[in-house]
Design an enzyme around this catalytic site. Structure first.
Site, short mmCIF file in Angstrom:
data_model
loop_
_atom_site.label_atom_id
_atom_site.label_comp_id
_atom_site.label_asym_id
_atom_site.label_seq_id
_atom_site.Cartn_x
_atom_site.Cartn_y
_atom_site.Cartn_z
N HIS A 251 0.82 5.15 1.09
CA HIS A 251 0.04 6.05 1.96
C HIS A 251 0.75 7.40 2.08
O HIS A 251 1.96 7.46 2.31
CB HIS A 251 -0.14 5.42 3.35
CG HIS A 251 -0.98 6.28 4.24
ND1 HIS A 251 -2.35 6.40 4.08
CD2 HIS A 251 -0.65 7.09 5.28
CE1 HIS A 251 -2.81 7.25 4.98
NE2 HIS A 251 -1.82 7.67 5.72
N ASN B 46 0.85 -1.19 0.00
CA ASN B 46 0.00 0.00 0.00
C ASN B 46 0.88 1.25 0.00
O ASN B 46 1.95 1.27 0.62
CB ASN B 46 -0.87 0.01 1.26
CG ASN B 46 -1.81 1.20 1.32
OD1 ASN B 46 -2.43 1.56 0.33
ND2 ASN B 46 -1.91 1.82 2.48
N ASP C 18 -3.72 1.26 7.25
CA ASP C 18 -2.46 1.95 7.00
C ASP C 18 -1.36 1.52 8.00
O ASP C 18 -0.57 2.35 8.46
CB ASP C 18 -2.65 3.47 7.02
CG ASP C 18 -3.58 3.93 5.91
OD1 ASP C 18 -3.53 3.31 4.83
OD2 ASP C 18 -4.37 4.85 6.13
N SER D 118 4.62 6.73 2.74
CA SER D 118 5.07 5.43 3.22
C SER D 118 4.59 4.35 2.27
O SER D 118 3.48 4.44 1.72
CB SER D 118 4.49 5.13 4.61
OG SER D 118 4.89 6.10 5.55
C1 GAR Z 1 -2.00 9.15 -3.42
O1 GAR Z 1 -1.51 10.35 -2.91
C2 GAR Z 1 -1.93 8.07 -2.37
O2 GAR Z 1 -0.84 8.23 -1.50
C3 GAR Z 1 -3.23 8.25 -1.65
O3 GAR Z 1 -4.17 8.57 -2.63
C4 GAR Z 1 -3.51 9.27 -3.69
C5 GAR Z 1 -3.91 8.64 -5.00
O4 GAR Z 1 -3.44 9.38 -6.09
N1 GAR Z 1 -3.60 7.05 -0.93
C6 GAR Z 1 -4.24 7.04 0.23
O5 GAR Z 1 -4.61 8.04 0.79
C7 GAR Z 1 -4.50 5.66 0.78
N2 GAR Z 1 -4.71 5.70 2.20
P1 GAR Z 1 -3.50 8.76 -7.55
O6 GAR Z 1 -4.90 8.16 -7.72
O7 GAR Z 1 -3.30 9.94 -8.47
O8 GAR Z 1 -2.44 7.73 -7.66
#
Ligand code: GAR
Length: 216
Positions: free
Chosen positions: A109, A107, A145, A136
């Site tokens: 995060h 994952n 997470d 992370s």
């Molecule tokens: C990313 O910033 C990722 O770290 C976050 O969602 C975004 C997705 O961007 N993930 C979380 O918050 C998961 N807990 P993307 O769809 O443009 O890759």
């Protein structure tokens, strides 16, 4: 070549970074399927642009979380992936599916875990006036997470930095570090052994995980 399945819920910019890294042979792997829980996720369009096959498993179409997860699990099983990447996948997965795939599901995060699991991490960093923020990458466990950490990318928060700018910088480091980590996993240089992340041929500088600071 490793078979990678990517789960998304939204924009899919990290998905695109992974696909690009595979296409340019930085990762010895191939994204064989993109699964989204949201039929409108923009990431589905990005996947199609690269002719990568997609599947929508819409959690809203299931009566319970466990029904949704069973269906997801069955579908992932049918693909026999080597690696499952949650890249902006915004569903919490329960113990059955996470324990089944614990050694092959990672994952991404947007925080320096264990700080700020869950949502609105950037806002929290700014409201707490944190000096540092980051991302992370970890193996997935049934706790939200959490799970064994593989890598963190760290940036300094600017004085009076605006939310938009901070998010933009976080995305930039995600697009660099996530493909790098996937590359190492595909090369068998990172793997999970009894809850412990093992690193081969990677210099950790006396840390337990990969830590990289970025001036971006
Ligand atoms: C990313 O910033 C990722 O770290 C976050 O969602 C975004 C997705 O961007 N993930 C979380 O918050 C998961 N807990 P993307 O769809 O443009 O890759």
């Amino acid at each position: 070549m490793k078979k990678i399945v990517v789960l998304i819920s939204g924009s899919g910019s990290n998905l695109e970074a992974i696909i690009e890294a595979c296409n340019t042979n930085r990762i010895d792997g191939k994204v064989i399927k993109v699964i989204s829980n949201d039929p409108n996720a923009y990431g589905l369009k990005r996947a199609s642009k690269y002719n990568i096959s997609t599947k929508i498993i819409d959690h809203k179409k299931f009566l319970s979380r466990i029904d949704y997860e069973n269906s997801l699990e069955e579908y992932i099983d049918s693909l026999s992936p080597d690696l499952i990447v949650l890249a902006g996948f915004m569903r919490i997965l329960g113990p059955k599916i996470t324990s089944k795939y614990s050694s092959k599901m990672i994952n991404l995060h947007p925080s320096l875990l264990p700080a700020y699991p869950g949502l609105n991490t950037h806002e929290k960093v700014l409201s707490n006036k944190d000096a540092y923020h980051g991302i992370s990458i970890h193996y997935v466990s049934s706790e939200l997470d959490a799970g064994p950490l593989i890598a963190q990318g760290i940036i300094k928060v600017g004085k009076d930095e605006k939310l938009d700018n901070l998010i933009k910088r976080i995305h930039k480091i995600e697009h660099i570090l996530l493909p790098e980590i996937i590359k190492e996993i595909c090369n068998n240089n990172i793997y999970l052994d009894n809850e412990d992340v093992k690193f081969l041929n990677i210099s950790l500088n006396n840390q337990k995980l990969i830590k990289k600071s970025y001036e971006i």
